[in-house]
Design a protein around this motif. Structure first.
Motif, short mmCIF file in Angstrom:
data_model
loop_
_atom_site.label_atom_id
_atom_site.label_comp_id
_atom_site.label_asym_id
_atom_site.label_seq_id
_atom_site.Cartn_x
_atom_site.Cartn_y
_atom_site.Cartn_z
N VAL A 86 29.95 41.14 16.14
CA VAL A 86 29.32 39.85 16.44
C VAL A 86 29.70 39.41 17.85
CG1 VAL A 86 29.15 37.41 15.80
CG2 VAL A 86 29.15 39.16 14.01
N LEU A 87 30.95 39.61 18.24
CA LEU A 87 31.35 39.26 19.60
C LEU A 87 30.60 40.11 20.63
CD1 LEU A 87 35.17 38.57 19.26
CD2 LEU A 87 33.30 36.92 19.42
N GLY A 88 30.32 41.35 20.27
CA GLY A 88 29.50 42.20 21.13
C GLY A 88 28.10 41.62 21.30
N LEU A 89 27.55 41.05 20.22
CA LEU A 89 26.25 40.39 20.32
C LEU A 89 26.31 39.15 21.21
CD1 LEU A 89 25.06 40.73 16.62
CD2 LEU A 89 23.95 41.72 18.64
N VAL A 90 27.42 38.42 21.11
CA VAL A 90 27.58 37.24 21.98
C VAL A 90 27.51 37.67 23.44
CG1 VAL A 90 29.14 35.40 22.74
CG2 VAL A 90 28.96 35.93 20.30
N THR A 91 28.31 38.65 23.80
CA THR A 91 28.38 39.05 25.21
C THR A 91 27.10 39.72 25.67
OG1 THR A 91 29.49 41.15 24.69
CG2 THR A 91 30.90 39.25 25.17
N ALA A 92 26.40 40.44 24.77
CA ALA A 92 25.15 41.10 25.16
C ALA A 92 24.00 40.12 25.29
CB ALA A 92 24.80 42.18 24.13
N ASN A 93 23.93 39.14 24.40
CA ASN A 93 22.80 38.20 24.39
C ASN A 93 23.01 36.97 25.25
OD1 ASN A 93 20.73 39.29 22.51
ND2 ASN A 93 22.51 39.38 21.16
N CYS A 94 24.26 36.68 25.56
CA CYS A 94 24.58 35.48 26.34
C CYS A 94 25.52 35.85 27.48
CB CYS A 94 25.20 34.42 25.43
SG CYS A 94 24.22 34.04 23.97
N PRO A 95 25.01 36.60 28.47
CA PRO A 95 25.90 37.08 29.53
C PRO A 95 26.58 35.97 30.32
CG PRO A 95 23.60 37.50 30.07
CD PRO A 95 23.62 36.99 28.67
#
Length: 191
Positions: A44-53
């Protein structure tokens, strides 16, 4: 430290998996569930960083992802009786103390809360709220594991601090709390 030349081994086809100490346990064992939920949190943290740079704290989130691999490694290797401190990869106080400093620094600029916050607001805040709830679930799984087996207490403290950090960071991502979506108790009871 890690060398993977083959991804599938077929050794888990019967519903068991290997722990870091070489022992085999059912895939639904409390220990496997605990480190599996830590892995989900990391995703989920990977999704945060990928979707919200442009998410505030992006560099720290990537550091936290590395820490979560440490938490998973810690949980994957049962603590032996009389284990020497520093002998294996275990979470240490410095890792959650870094989170405490970040929480204090970020919280300074936020207005105190006078209501609970609904998950949402900006996309980054919504993703961070999802990460926070997954973190709390992982924390509950570690508590369940700790009732039955020895667990490094620093791993549990780390997850507890991390959920607090994710909450504060979600407020920062909501324009310093100005974009927080506040809960209005009973707002829809009258139709």
């Amino acid at each position: 430290m890690v060398f993977l030349s083959r991804i599938y081994t077929k050794s888990g086809d019967g519903g068991e998996t290997g722990l870091g100490d070489g022992s085999r346990v059912p895939k639904d064992a409390a220990r496997v569930a605990a480190y599996g939920e830590v892995d989900e949190l990391n995703a989920v943290l990977g999704l945060v960083t990928a979707n919200c740079p442009d998410c505030p704290g992006g560099a720290l989130l990537r550091c936290i992802q590395n820490d979560l691999f440490d938490v998973g490694a810690d949980l994957c290797v049962p603590q032996a009786d009389g284990e020497e401190p520093g002998k294996g990869l275990r979470v240490v106080a410095a890792q959650y103390e870094r989170l405490e400093r970040a929480i204090d620094r970020l919280n300074e600029g936020l207005e105190p809360l006078r209501s609970f916050i609904l998950p949402g607001g900006s996309p980054a805040a919504a993703w961070l709220h999802l990460a926070r709830t997954v973190c709390r679930r992982a924390e509950r799984s570690v508590v369940t594991l700790a009732r039955a087996e020895k667990v490094n207490p620093h791993a549990l403290i780390y997850l507890n601090r991390l959920s607090d950090f994710l909450f504060v960071l979600s407020r920062v991502a909501n324009d310093g709390g100005k974009g927080d979506v506040l809960w209005v108790p009973g707002a829809n009871r009258d139709g």
